[in-house]
Design a protein around this motif. Structure first.
Motif, mmCIF file in Angstrom:
data_model
loop_
_atom_site.group_PDB
_atom_site.id
_atom_site.type_symbol
_atom_site.label_atom_id
_atom_site.label_comp_id
_atom_site.label_asym_id
_atom_site.label_seq_id
_atom_site.Cartn_x
_atom_site.Cartn_y
_atom_site.Cartn_z
ATOM 1 N N ASP A 24 5.501 -1.774 7.030
ATOM 2 C CA ASP A 24 6.016 -2.906 6.267
ATOM 3 C C ASP A 24 7.338 -2.512 5.626
ATOM 4 O OD1 ASP A 24 6.075 -5.458 5.196
ATOM 5 O OD2 ASP A 24 4.663 -5.040 3.581
ATOM 6 N N ARG A 26 9.616 -3.673 2.257
ATOM 7 C CA ARG A 26 9.452 -4.450 1.034
ATOM 8 C C ARG A 26 10.613 -4.218 0.068
ATOM 9 N NH1 ARG A 26 4.441 -6.237 1.250
ATOM 10 N NH2 ARG A 26 4.391 -7.068 -0.816
ATOM 11 N N VAL A 35 7.093 1.014 3.985
ATOM 12 C CA VAL A 35 5.708 1.459 3.948
ATOM 13 C C VAL A 35 5.390 1.972 5.347
ATOM 14 C CG1 VAL A 35 3.327 0.801 3.508
ATOM 15 C CG2 VAL A 35 5.168 -0.299 2.216
ATOM 16 N N TYR A 72 0.715 -0.993 -2.896
ATOM 17 C CA TYR A 72 -0.561 -0.994 -2.173
ATOM 18 C C TYR A 72 -1.439 -2.172 -2.579
ATOM 19 C CZ TYR A 72 0.593 3.683 -0.463
ATOM 20 O OH TYR A 72 1.199 4.753 0.144
ATOM 21 N N LYS A 74 -0.398 -5.151 -3.648
ATOM 22 C CA LYS A 74 0.166 -6.365 -3.031
ATOM 23 C C LYS A 74 -0.138 -6.409 -1.538
ATOM 24 C CE LYS A 74 3.765 -7.028 -6.449
ATOM 25 N NZ LYS A 74 5.191 -6.976 -6.747
ATOM 26 N N LEU A 75 -0.040 -5.272 -0.866
ATOM 27 C CA LEU A 75 -0.374 -5.229 0.568
ATOM 28 C C LEU A 75 -1.839 -5.610 0.802
ATOM 29 C CD1 LEU A 75 1.436 -2.028 1.842
ATOM 30 C CD2 LEU A 75 1.809 -4.361 2.629
ATOM 31 N N ARG A 76 -2.719 -5.067 -0.017
ATOM 32 C CA ARG A 76 -4.147 -5.358 0.113
ATOM 33 C C ARG A 76 -4.416 -6.845 -0.103
ATOM 34 N NH1 ARG A 76 -6.314 -2.237 -3.767
ATOM 35 N NH2 ARG A 76 -6.353 -3.989 -5.181
ATOM 36 N N GLU A 78 -2.304 -9.369 0.253
ATOM 37 C CA GLU A 78 -1.694 -10.165 1.321
ATOM 38 C C GLU A 78 -2.490 -10.103 2.623
ATOM 39 O OE1 GLU A 78 2.255 -8.581 1.697
ATOM 40 O OE2 GLU A 78 2.856 -9.331 -0.271
ATOM 41 N N ASN A 79 -3.234 -9.033 2.815
ATOM 42 C CA ASN A 79 -3.944 -8.848 4.068
ATOM 43 C C ASN A 79 -5.463 -9.003 3.950
ATOM 44 O OD1 ASN A 79 -1.752 -8.165 5.960
ATOM 45 N ND2 ASN A 79 -1.387 -6.566 4.452
#
Length: 80
Positions: A24, A26, A35, A72, A74-76, A78-79
């Motif tokens: 990713d 960002r 990332v 991490y 925000k990634l979690r 979003e997914n």
């Protein structure tokens, strides 16, 4: 690594033959981050702050735990 190579899925090789796969890209707190995951087992996440100097990318590993936690999280979210 050149600016045009900055894409998700690209294999990034650092000076000591360390290879990372870009997962990713960002922007957090007006800073640019890549990332990545390691390219060899064990597969681990890693975050680099990057700057563009001319057409080249300069990266440094992000070690600030607050920034890492934020990225991490925000990634979690979003997914999920």
């Amino acid at each position: 690594m050149n600016l045009q190579d900055l894409k998700i899925g690209t294999l990034m090789t650092l000076s000591q033959n360390e290879q990372y796969r870009i997962v990713d890209i960002r922007i957090e707190d007006n800073k640019n981050y890549i990332v990545c995951s390691t390219n060899k087992k064990p597969i681990l996440p890693i975050v680099f702050e990057y700057r563009i100097i001319g057409e080249k990318l300069q990266v440094r590993e992000e070690k600030d735990s607050q920034i890492l936690k934020s990225i991490y999280s925000k990634l979690r979210n979003e997914n999920s």
